[in-house]
Design an enzyme around this catalytic site. Sequence first.
Site: not given
Ligand code: ADP
Length: 162
Positions: A18, A42, A92, A130
Amino acid sequence: MKTIAVYPGSFDPITFGHIEIIKRGLEIFDTVYVAVAANIRKKPLLTAQERVHLVQQSTLGFNKRLRVEAFDGLVVDYALKKKAKVIIRGLRATSDFDYEFQMALTNRNLTDKIQTLFLMPSQKHFYLSSSLIKELVWLGGKVSDFVPAVVEKKISRKIAAE
Ligand code: ADP
């Protein structure tokens, strides 16, 4: 005119993946809002307040052009309120693609005033999520390569208390 983007997500918790996307966003836009979704379907490990706090702690030395807020409801409504023209999402491995494509098209149906922009992380963050962090901590693994120390500490305490 200032360019404004919103980077929405659960951030449960924020990871170096992130953080990389946030930095890349700041290279392009004048202001980036990290929008932490308060209510997510979730069940999150961390409360919205804890997730916002960890994003703030993890981006302390960052430019003032970065803002961190919790939000409720539709991302497009939040983005319009902030006068943002762009929603940033991270892309990703191919596993993200279907979901992200669906979300982007749905948001475009809701309003044509906002574009979704996908940014790719470097290879080392390509498989980082995450959920992986929570799984690793739960199993007693080390996560210091993937999240800031403040996040590791909080997640470890939270999982130990579960
Ligand atoms: P959501 O539940 O909205 O997907 P996340 O916090 O999991 O929320 O992810 C927010 C955004 O960040 C999403 O677009 C996700 O694809 C991106 N993201 C999460 N982890 C990574 C990573 N390791 N590298 C690049 N983008 C990421």
